[in-house]
Design a protein around this motif. Sequence first.
Motif, short mmCIF file in Angstrom:
data_model
loop_
_atom_site.label_atom_id
_atom_site.label_comp_id
_atom_site.label_asym_id
_atom_site.label_seq_id
_atom_site.Cartn_x
_atom_site.Cartn_y
_atom_site.Cartn_z
N ARG A 38 13.96 157.78 28.95
CA ARG A 38 14.95 158.74 29.44
C ARG A 38 15.88 158.06 30.43
O ARG A 38 15.51 157.07 31.08
N GLN A 39 17.06 158.62 30.52
CA GLN A 39 18.05 158.08 31.46
C GLN A 39 18.75 159.24 32.15
O GLN A 39 19.45 160.03 31.50
N ALA A 40 18.56 159.34 33.44
CA ALA A 40 19.23 160.34 34.26
C ALA A 40 20.56 159.77 34.74
O ALA A 40 20.74 158.55 34.79
N PRO A 41 21.50 160.63 35.10
CA PRO A 41 22.81 160.15 35.57
C PRO A 41 22.67 159.19 36.73
O PRO A 41 21.98 159.47 37.71
N GLY A 42 23.31 158.03 36.61
CA GLY A 42 23.31 157.06 37.68
C GLY A 42 22.04 156.26 37.82
O GLY A 42 21.88 155.50 38.77
N LYS A 43 21.11 156.42 36.88
CA LYS A 43 19.83 155.71 36.96
C LYS A 43 19.61 154.84 35.73
O LYS A 43 20.27 155.01 34.71
N GLU A 44 18.66 153.92 35.87
CA GLU A 44 18.29 153.06 34.75
C GLU A 44 17.49 153.86 33.72
O GLU A 44 16.83 154.85 34.04
N ARG A 45 17.56 153.39 32.48
CA ARG A 45 16.73 154.00 31.45
C ARG A 45 15.28 153.62 31.71
O ARG A 45 14.95 152.45 31.91
N GLU A 46 14.39 154.60 31.68
CA GLU A 46 13.00 154.36 32.03
C GLU A 46 12.04 154.85 30.95
O GLU A 46 12.33 155.80 30.22
N PHE A 47 10.91 154.16 30.90
CA PHE A 47 9.85 154.51 29.95
C PHE A 47 9.22 155.84 30.33
O PHE A 47 8.95 156.10 31.51
N VAL A 48 8.97 156.66 29.31
CA VAL A 48 8.31 157.95 29.52
C VAL A 48 6.93 157.96 28.86
O VAL A 48 5.92 158.27 29.50
N ALA A 49 6.88 157.62 27.58
CA ALA A 49 5.61 157.65 26.84
C ALA A 49 5.71 156.75 25.63
O ALA A 49 6.79 156.56 25.08
N GLY A 50 4.56 156.23 25.20
CA GLY A 50 4.53 155.37 24.04
C GLY A 50 3.26 155.58 23.23
O GLY A 50 2.24 156.04 23.76
N MET A 51 3.33 155.26 21.94
CA MET A 51 2.19 155.44 21.06
C MET A 51 2.12 154.29 20.07
O MET A 51 3.15 153.86 19.53
N SER A 52 0.93 153.82 19.80
CA SER A 52 0.72 152.73 18.85
C SER A 52 1.03 153.17 17.43
O SER A 52 1.20 154.36 17.15
N TRP A 53 1.06 152.21 16.53
CA TRP A 53 1.50 152.50 15.17
C TRP A 53 0.63 153.53 14.47
O TRP A 53 1.11 154.30 13.65
N ASN A 54 -0.65 153.55 14.77
CA ASN A 54 -1.53 154.50 14.09
C ASN A 54 -1.95 155.66 14.99
O ASN A 54 -2.79 156.46 14.62
N GLY A 55 -1.38 155.72 16.18
CA GLY A 55 -1.63 156.84 17.07
C GLY A 55 -2.89 156.77 17.89
O GLY A 55 -3.21 157.72 18.61
N ASP A 56 -3.61 155.64 17.84
CA ASP A 56 -4.89 155.62 18.55
C ASP A 56 -4.76 155.16 20.00
O ASP A 56 -5.75 155.15 20.74
N ARG A 57 -3.56 154.82 20.40
CA ARG A 57 -3.37 154.36 21.77
C ARG A 57 -2.06 154.94 22.31
O ARG A 57 -1.02 154.87 21.65
N THR A 58 -2.13 155.54 23.49
CA THR A 58 -0.95 156.10 24.13
C THR A 58 -0.83 155.59 25.55
O THR A 58 -1.81 155.15 26.17
N ASP A 59 0.38 155.68 26.07
CA ASP A 59 0.65 155.25 27.44
C ASP A 59 1.73 156.19 28.00
O ASP A 59 2.63 156.61 27.26
#
Length: 124
Positions: A38-59
């Motif tokens: 996500r990127q808010a006005p005036g801010k850097e784009r930041e990581f919110v959530a991620g998931m592995s290719w098969n869905g067994d790992r999230t961050d």
Amino acid sequence: QVQLVESGGDLVQAGASLRLSCAASGRTFSGYAMAWFRQAPGKEREFVAGMSWNGDRTDYAVSVKGRFTISRDNVKNTVYLQMNSLKAENTAVYYCAARPFIVAVTSRAAYPYWGQGTQVTVSA
């Protein structure tokens, strides 16, 4: 090459829930780790959530852990971001991203494919 199209952004009140979707087309979707930034006005784009290719790992980013949930449907070639208990500070353009590796990482430089973004606005 993977094409990504986000949808689901909206204007909501604080405390509401919203689900974002990201539809992928092109190469085999299941071969890609997926993430939301996500990127808010005036801010850097930041990581919110991620998931592995098969869905067994999230961050998740610390700020959203316990409120946001990433999921994917490899049959529908779609990744989702369920956002609960939204706060005004969650207001941003939300981007879907893909990388041709097993696991998702937090660095935006690791993702060669991006959607156009969807606006989420949370009113206090």
